[in-house]
Design an enzyme around this catalytic site. Structure first.
Site, PDB file in Angstrom:
ATOM      1  N   HIS A  87      57.598  49.372  13.078  1.00 53.00           N
ATOM      2  CA  HIS A  87      57.742  48.437  14.206  1.00 53.00           C
ATOM      3  C   HIS A  87      59.102  48.601  14.890  1.00 53.00           C
ATOM      4  O   HIS A  87      59.776  47.632  15.226  1.00 53.00           O
ATOM      5  CB  HIS A  87      57.530  47.004  13.748  1.00 53.00           C
ATOM      6  CG  HIS A  87      56.167  46.753  13.160  1.00 53.00           C
ATOM      7  ND1 HIS A  87      55.021  47.314  13.683  1.00 53.00           N
ATOM      8  CD2 HIS A  87      55.774  46.002  12.089  1.00 53.00           C
ATOM      9  CE1 HIS A  87      53.975  46.910  12.963  1.00 53.00           C
ATOM     10  NE2 HIS A  87      54.404  46.127  11.995  1.00 53.00           N
ATOM     11  N   HIS A 157      51.312  40.359  16.047  1.00 53.64           N
ATOM     12  CA  HIS A 157      51.210  40.475  14.595  1.00 53.64           C
ATOM     13  C   HIS A 157      50.978  39.140  13.880  1.00 53.64           C
ATOM     14  O   HIS A 157      51.642  38.844  12.879  1.00 53.64           O
ATOM     15  CB  HIS A 157      52.502  41.112  14.062  1.00 53.64           C
ATOM     16  CG  HIS A 157      52.360  41.836  12.760  1.00 53.64           C
ATOM     17  ND1 HIS A 157      51.962  41.219  11.597  1.00 53.64           N
ATOM     18  CD2 HIS A 157      52.576  43.137  12.432  1.00 53.64           C
ATOM     19  CE1 HIS A 157      51.967  42.089  10.608  1.00 53.64           C
ATOM     20  NE2 HIS A 157      52.321  43.277  11.092  1.00 53.64           N
ATOM     21  N   ASP A 211      45.167  48.958   5.230  1.00 53.64           N
ATOM     22  CA  ASP A 211      46.310  48.928   6.153  1.00 53.64           C
ATOM     23  C   ASP A 211      46.173  50.162   7.028  1.00 53.64           C
ATOM     24  O   ASP A 211      46.973  51.090   6.964  1.00 53.64           O
ATOM     25  CB  ASP A 211      47.635  48.919   5.381  1.00 53.64           C
ATOM     26  CG  ASP A 211      48.839  48.651   6.294  1.00 53.64           C
ATOM     27  OD1 ASP A 211      48.627  48.350   7.490  1.00 53.64           O
ATOM     28  OD2 ASP A 211      49.983  48.751   5.811  1.00 53.64           O
ATOM     29  N   GLU A 272      45.714  43.859  14.711  1.00 55.92           N
ATOM     30  CA  GLU A 272      46.726  44.189  15.706  1.00 55.92           C
ATOM     31  C   GLU A 272      46.224  45.244  16.699  1.00 55.92           C
ATOM     32  O   GLU A 272      46.318  46.443  16.435  1.00 55.92           O
ATOM     33  CB  GLU A 272      47.978  44.723  15.004  1.00 55.92           C
ATOM     34  CG  GLU A 272      48.514  43.852  13.887  1.00 55.92           C
ATOM     35  CD  GLU A 272      49.412  44.640  12.957  1.00 55.92           C
ATOM     36  OE1 GLU A 272      50.415  45.210  13.438  1.00 55.92           O
ATOM     37  OE2 GLU A 272      49.092  44.728  11.753  1.00 55.92           O
TER      38      GLU A 272
END
Length: 308
Positions: A87, A157, A211, A272
């Site tokens: 990020h 997020h 993920d 996201e």
């Protein structure tokens, strides 16, 4: 200026913060918050989970924090064992206090100015975020203008919890996903979801270790298209429409245990919409380049209701 801002309609109410242009809580019909929240002053480790924030300018992971653009190498600060920039590193836009530029009963707008070179990225940039509630829908718009070509792939997020995470069923409009390596970075391959734990073409419980990025399309599209539907306890349902070509799904396996908050590993699900991760290092991935002539804009719609 209050640090907490409230907007809403007769059905949906949100509280937001200038820090990270963050969605703090979201309540449907007076019920409990549908996104996880904890006091970051009491639980500083919670902020490291990016809850509710706008992350970027490059969301997700960049290998080595480095990429080439127009014949020049750019280096971002790495914040994952020195091998990836997650990020956009330790000082991404989620850590900044944004300016409040507009506030109405159902709308709030934030702005962040980034100087050329901030976070190792080129271009003086202006990032704008608008949250707007109509009925039971939260609309998010994230836009960026730049003086020089620069990557732009922001993401929102929040961690969703519709009743209890154990009741979640997730449907995703994707036939492929991106396999990852030991550093949670895309290998560069695209893999079909069929006959795998990543097959969410029909609603299924997300597995604990997920993920990964789901490949919604090969390019950003407008208007926003249906991306995913999450159903939970008591008939709660969230449908996400977005312009973005990817959807990162994180089941929260490494969330901290925060006593008194209900937050623990697996307590919420991050969904996201964003550009594909590490696209700056994969020529075959959809472009995340923002230029003066082609500014960046993401529109994501969160439609909430209760079905019986």
């Amino acid at each position: 200026m209050s640090n907490q801002i409230t907007i809403g309609s007769d059905r949906l109410r949100a509280t937001l913060s200038r820090n990270g242009a963050r969605l703090e809580t979201l309540h449907l019909d007076g019920g409990p918050s549908l996104v996880l929240r904890a006091d970051a002053d009491q639980h500083p480790e919670w902020r490291d989970c990016y809850p509710g924030a706008i992350v970027g300018p490059i969301a997700n992971r960049v290998r080595g924090g480095a990429f080439d653009l127009d014949g020049r190498r750019y280096q971002m600060p790495c914040n994952e064992n020195g091998v990836t920039a997650l990020h956009s590193g330790p000082d991404g836009i989620d850590r900044q206090d944004w300016a409040l530029t507009e506030q109405q009963d159902s709308l709030v707008a934030f702005r962040l100015e980034l100087a050329d070179g901030t976070g190792g990225l080129p271009g003086a940039r202006q990032v704008d975020v608008v949250y707007e509630i109509t009925g039971a829908t939260l609309r998010l718009e994230v836009s960026m203008t730049t003086e020089r070509p620069t990557p732009a792939a922001c993401a929102h997020h929040p961690y969703w919890r519709l009743g209890h995470a154990s009741a979640h069923k997730l449907q995703i409009n994707a036939t492929h996903y991106l396999p990852i390596d030991a550093q949670n970075l895309p290998t560069g391959a695209l893999a079909p979801v069929a006959n795998t734990a990543f097959d969410h073409r029909t609603a299924a419980a997300p597995h604990r270790g997920i993920d990964h990025n789901f490949c919604i399309s090969n390019t950003r599209v407008e208007p926003a298209q249906p991306v995913a539907t999450l159903t939970g306890a008591d008939g709660l349902r969230l449908r996400i429409d977005s312009t973005e070509p990817g959807l990162q799904v994180y089941a929260g396996a490494f969330l901290p245990t925060l006593p008194g908050t209900g937050i623990e590993p697996g307590a919420g699900l991050a969904l996201e919409p964003q550009g594909w991760p590490d696209a700056v290092n994969h020529k075959g991935f959809p472009s995340v380049l923002c230029t003066p002539e082609r500014p960046y804009r993401q529109i994501t719609l969160y439609h909430l209701d209760t079905v019986t």
